[in-house]
Design a protein around this motif. Structure first.
Motif, PDB file in Angstrom:
ATOM      1  N   CYS A  95       0.835  -1.209   0.000  1.00 35.75           N
ATOM      2  CA  CYS A  95       0.000   0.000   0.000  1.00 35.75           C
ATOM      3  C   CYS A  95       0.863   1.250   0.000  1.00 35.75           C
ATOM      4  N   CYS A  99      -1.516   4.837   6.537  1.00 34.05           N
ATOM      5  CA  CYS A  99      -2.509   5.296   7.505  1.00 34.05           C
ATOM      6  C   CYS A  99      -2.078   4.877   8.912  1.00 34.05           C
ATOM      7  N   CYS A 102      -3.568   1.760  10.640  1.00 32.31           N
ATOM      8  CA  CYS A 102      -3.503   0.475   9.931  1.00 32.31           C
ATOM      9  C   CYS A 102      -2.302  -0.371  10.344  1.00 32.31           C
TER      10      CYS A 102
HETATM   11  S1  SF4 Z   1      -5.904   1.484   5.834  1.00 31.64           S
HETATM   12 FE1  SF4 Z   1      -3.974   0.367   5.427  1.00 31.64          FE
HETATM   13  S2  SF4 Z   1      -4.350  -0.757   3.537  1.00 31.64           S
HETATM   14 FE2  SF4 Z   1      -5.956   0.811   3.687  1.00 31.64          FE
HETATM   15  S3  SF4 Z   1      -5.171   2.605   2.561  1.00 31.64           S
HETATM   16 FE3  SF4 Z   1      -4.535   2.888   4.689  1.00 31.64          FE
HETATM   17  S4  SF4 Z   1      -2.471   1.956   4.839  1.00 31.64           S
HETATM   18 FE4  SF4 Z   1      -3.434   1.209   2.957  1.00 31.64          FE
END
Ligand code: SF4
Length: 397
Positions: A95, A99, A102
Motif C-alpha cells: 500500500c 494510515c 492500519c
Molecule cells: S488502511 Fe492500510 S491498507 Fe488501507 S489505505 Fe490505509 S495503509 Fe493502505
C-alpha cells in the motif's frame, strides 16, 4: 420523512433473559432526563437530530438506549438475525498510503509484504471450509504498480470460476485509487469493475469523515467527501454498498455524530446502502498503539446509537471479528440484526491484534444467534434468504 421502520415491518417477540430487560413488553425506564424526549421521538417514529445523538453518546444509561434500539430493531426485523457464509480475500497488502490506523498495509519490498498472482488468488478463494460460500469479500492495499487490468482480471476470473458467488469488492478508497492509476473517472472505473463482475461494494475506508481526525489517522487516503461521492456514484450505477465507521481512537462524540448524519443524508438521496457496520479500532501494531482498545460498553452503545440514528439503513451489523463473538451476540439485543459471516481467513484486524478466531463455522454462528433468542437467517449479500441442503445452495429471488 418516512423511516425504514415505518415501512411495513414485523412486530417483535419477547423471549430470553436479556429480552426481559429490554423489550417493549417492559416499560422504558431511565434516570437520565435527556433521554425522555428521545424516547418520545422514537415512539412517534420521529427522526433524531444531532443534539439527540450527542445526548445518546453522553449518557451512561446504556440499557435505556438499548431498550429503544431493540424496539426499533424488532419493529424492523422481528427476531430475524442475518449471517452469511462468506470468505475474505485480500489480494495484496502492499500500500502506498501509510494510515496510522492500519497494521495491515506494507510498503513494497518490506518484510511481510505480499501480492497474490492471479492463480494464487483463485486458489485461495477456493480454499478454506467445505461449506459453499455465497460471497467473496475482497479488499486490499493501494498497490503502486499493479495495473487496473489485474483487478479486472481478478474479478472476471473469479466470476468465471465461481459464477454463483457474489463479489463484494473494493472499498471507495480502492476505487478512487484505481481510477487515478487507470486515468479514468470514478464513474468509468466503477462501470468497468461492474462489467467485469463486481456485484456490490464493501463499506470500508470511511473511518471518520471529519478532516481533523482524518489528518491524524489516515491523511494519505481520500477525504470524507470523496468517500461519499464515490459511494453515491456506485449507487447511481446500480451497485449497492455498505458503510462503516471506525470508532474508538482520536475522534470525539461530535465527529461520530457528523459521520452518522452524513451517511444518513446520502442514504436519503440514493437508498444504496444496505448495512452499517461500526468498527471498533484495534490499535496494536499501528502507530496509534498507545491508545486503549474500545470497551464492551462503548461497543454496545455504538451499535444501539447506530440503530437509532440511521433510521433509513435497513441493517446494522455487529461484526463479530471486531467486537468478539460474545459482545456481538449481546449486540443482537441492542439494535443489531446481522452478525456477519464465516469469513474463513481475516487478516486486517488480526494484524492489528484482534484475538478472535480467523473464521467461524456456519453452525457456530447459528448457535450464537439462537442463544441470543433470535432466529438465524442465512442470507446472501443482498439479504435474500439462502436455503442449504447437503448438496445444494439456493437463493430466494
Ligand atoms: S488502511 Fe492500510 S491498507 Fe488501507 S489505505 Fe490505509 S495503509 Fe493502505
Amino acid at each position: 420523512m418516512v423511516s425504514t421502520w415505518d415501512r411495513g415491518l414485523a412486530p417483535g417477540y419477547a423471549c430470553g433473559i436479556i429480552d426481559k430487560m429490554i423489550s417493549a413488553a417492559h416499560p422504558f425506564q431511565t434516570d437520565d432526563p435527556r433521554l425522555r424526549p428521545i424516547h418520545d421521538k422514537v415512539m412517534a417514529h420521529d427522526r433524531l437530530d444531532a443534539d439527540d445523538a450527542l445526548a445518546l453518546y453522553r449518557t451512561g444509561d446504556v440499557l435505556a438506549i438499548g431498550w429503544m434500539a431493540n424496539l426499533v430493531r424488532e419493529q424492523m426485523h422481528g427476531d430475524r438475525t442475518y449471517f452469511n457464509v462468506n470468505r475474505h480475500l485480500n489480494p495484496t497488502n502492499v500500500c502506498v498510503a501509510a494510515c496510522r490506523l492500519c497494521a495491515f498495509g506494507r510498503k513494497k519490498d518490506t518484510p511481510g509484504a505480499y501480492t497474490m498472482a492471479l492463480e494464487e488468488a483463485f486458489e485461495t478463494a477456493a480454499s478454506g471450509y467445505s461449506e459453499a460460500v455465497t460471497e467473496f469479500h475482497i479488499v486490499g492495499g493501494l498497490h503502486p504498480d499493479l495495473p487496473f487490468q489485474y483487478f479486472l482480471d481478478l474479478i472476471s476470473g473469479l466470476k468465471q470460476r465461481f459464477p454463483q458467488v457474489h463479489l463484494k469488492a473494493f472499498t471507495m478508497v480502492e476505487v478512487a485509487y484505481l481510477s487515478k492509476r487507470a486515468k479514468l473517472s470514478i464513474r468509468e472505473t466503477l462501470e468497468q469493475l461492474k462489467a467485469a463482475g463486481v456485484d456490490s461494494l464493501p463499506g470500508g475506508g470511511a473511518e471518520i469523515f471529519a478532516d481533523r481526525v482524518r489528518h491524524i489517522i489516515c491523511d494519505h487516503k481520500i477525504d470524507g467527501d470523496q468517500w461519499l461521492d464515490t459511494a453515491k456514484l456506485a449507487h447511481q450505477i446500480g451497485l449497492k454498498s455498505n458503510a462503516t465507521m471506525l470508532y474508538g481512537h482520536v475522534e470525539n462524540d461530535e465527529d461520530r455524530v457528523d459521520h452518522l448524519l452524513k451517511l444518513r443524508a446520502l442514504q436519503e438521496e440514493t437508498g444504496g446502502f444496505q448495512t452499517f457496520i461500526p468498527l471498533a479500532f484495534h490499535p496494536y501494531n499501528t502507530p496509534l498503539q498507545h491508545l486503549p482498545k474500545t470497551t464492551g460498553m462503548l461497543d454496545i452503545k455504538q451499535i444501539a446509537i447506530s440503530r437509532l440514528v440511521l433510521d433509513n439503513f435497513p441493517h446494522i451489523k455487529a461484526y463479530w471479528q471486531m467486537m468478539t463473538a460474545k459482545i456481538a451476540q449481546i449486540a443482537l439485543r441492542f439494535g443489531a440484526d446481522d452478525i456477519d459471516g464465516t469469513v474463513v481467513e481475516e487478516k486486517i484486524y488480526h494484524d492489528a491484534g484482534a484475538t478472535t478466531p480467523q473464521g467461524m463455522r456456519r453452525e457456530e454462528l447459528v448457535r450464537l444467534i439462537r442463544e441470543a433468542g433470535r432466529e438465524p437467517i442465512e442470507r446472501d449479500t443482498l439479504y435474500r434468504p439462502v436455503t442449504r441442503t447437503e448438496t445444494s445452495v439456493t437463493v430466494a429471488v
